[in-house]
Write an enzyme that holds these catalytic residues in place. Sequence first.
Site, PDB file in Angstrom:
ATOM      1  CG  ASP A  32      25.176   0.368  30.402  1.00 23.08           C
ATOM      2  OD1 ASP A  32      26.179   0.261  31.134  1.00 23.08           O
ATOM      3  OD2 ASP A  32      25.176   1.026  29.340  1.00 23.08           O
ATOM      4  CG  ASN A  88      35.006  -1.961  32.980  1.00 23.71           C
ATOM      5  OD1 ASN A  88      35.488  -3.089  32.871  1.00 23.71           O
ATOM      6  ND2 ASN A  88      33.979  -1.545  32.263  1.00 23.71           N
ATOM      7  CD  GLN A  95      36.104   3.615  36.878  1.00 26.38           C
ATOM      8  OE1 GLN A  95      37.221   3.238  37.231  1.00 26.38           O
ATOM      9  NE2 GLN A  95      35.189   4.048  37.728  1.00 26.38           N
ATOM     10  CB  VAL A  97      30.760   6.544  34.659  1.00 26.10           C
ATOM     11  CG1 VAL A  97      30.057   7.376  35.734  1.00 26.10           C
ATOM     12  CG2 VAL A  97      30.091   6.774  33.298  1.00 26.10           C
ATOM     13  CG  HIS A 101      29.822   1.575  37.195  1.00 19.54           C
ATOM     14  ND1 HIS A 101      30.697   2.633  37.262  1.00 19.54           N
ATOM     15  CD2 HIS A 101      30.016   1.012  35.979  1.00 19.54           C
ATOM     16  CE1 HIS A 101      31.379   2.717  36.139  1.00 19.54           C
ATOM     17  NE2 HIS A 101      30.998   1.738  35.337  1.00 19.54           N
ATOM     18  CG  HIS A 103      29.410  -3.025  33.865  1.00 16.17           C
ATOM     19  ND1 HIS A 103      28.889  -2.287  32.827  1.00 16.17           N
ATOM     20  CD2 HIS A 103      30.513  -2.349  34.285  1.00 16.17           C
ATOM     21  CE1 HIS A 103      29.648  -1.216  32.625  1.00 16.17           C
ATOM     22  NE2 HIS A 103      30.646  -1.233  33.498  1.00 16.17           N
TER      23      HIS A 103
HETATM   24  P1  DGP Z   1      32.337   1.908  32.530  1.00 20.38           P
HETATM   25  O1  DGP Z   1      32.926   1.907  31.146  1.00 20.38           O
HETATM   26  O2  DGP Z   1      32.635   0.634  33.296  1.00 20.38           O
HETATM   27  O3  DGP Z   1      32.691   3.167  33.279  1.00 20.38           O
HETATM   28  O4  DGP Z   1      30.769   1.878  32.310  1.00 20.38           O
HETATM   29  C1  DGP Z   1      29.952   3.010  32.298  1.00 20.38           C
HETATM   30  C2  DGP Z   1      28.620   2.571  31.768  1.00 20.38           C
HETATM   31  O5  DGP Z   1      27.676   3.588  32.051  1.00 20.38           O
HETATM   32  C3  DGP Z   1      28.565   2.353  30.252  1.00 20.38           C
HETATM   33  O6  DGP Z   1      28.270   0.976  29.993  1.00 20.38           O
HETATM   34  C4  DGP Z   1      27.459   3.255  29.757  1.00 20.38           C
HETATM   35  C5  DGP Z   1      26.735   3.632  31.033  1.00 20.38           C
HETATM   36  N1  DGP Z   1      26.190   4.974  31.030  1.00 20.38           N
HETATM   37  C6  DGP Z   1      26.867   6.125  30.770  1.00 20.38           C
HETATM   38  N2  DGP Z   1      26.056   7.182  30.875  1.00 20.38           N
HETATM   39  C7  DGP Z   1      24.827   6.689  31.218  1.00 20.38           C
HETATM   40  C8  DGP Z   1      23.568   7.311  31.468  1.00 20.38           C
HETATM   41  O7  DGP Z   1      23.394   8.524  31.423  1.00 20.38           O
HETATM   42  N3  DGP Z   1      22.545   6.478  31.795  1.00 20.38           N
HETATM   43  C9  DGP Z   1      22.691   5.125  31.867  1.00 20.38           C
HETATM   44  N4  DGP Z   1      21.604   4.410  32.188  1.00 20.38           N
HETATM   45  N5  DGP Z   1      23.871   4.511  31.646  1.00 20.38           N
HETATM   46  C10 DGP Z   1      24.919   5.293  31.314  1.00 20.38           C
END
Ligand code: DGP
Length: 115
Positions: A32, A88, A95, A97, A101, A103
């Site tokens: 992340d 999430n 959430q 994205v 996914h 975590h």
């Molecule tokens: P959520 O809030 O559950 O949708 O988590 C999305 C997660 O994705 C957040 O912890 C940050 C991560 N994230 C967002 N953009 C990127 C990215 O471009 N690269 C990586 N490695 N993680 C990302």
Amino acid sequence: MSDEPTIFQKIIEGEVPADIVYEDEQCIAFYDVNPQAPTHILVIPRKPIPTIDDVEPDDEALIGHLFRVASKVAHDEGLDNGYRTVINCGDDGQQTVYHLHVHVLGGRELQWPPG
Ligand code: DGP
């Protein structure tokens, strides 16, 4: 919800770099970018399922696979004393994205309940 590819779709397609720790034909796992624990990995299906609410009966084996991979990457990272998996869902679930996914968080004693 936008029809634009999510940032995770771009990672799957190699358009956006990510620090990938595991991949197979069904999923990929990467660190992340905004870690909430010393180890914070995301396990995502290659299939673009937006949220846990969008999981279909045909996806049941895929969802099980994501959790087996979550366990594998956790132990590969040395999280042998425990870790947490989180999915999430939606706005209240924070959430951000809309590509499903898992975590995987660990490397410190985590608090409960989450905020
Ligand atoms: P959520 O809030 O559950 O949708 O988590 C999305 C997660 O994705 C957040 O912890 C940050 C991560 N994230 C967002 N953009 C990127 C990215 O471009 N690269 C990586 N490695 N993680 C990302």
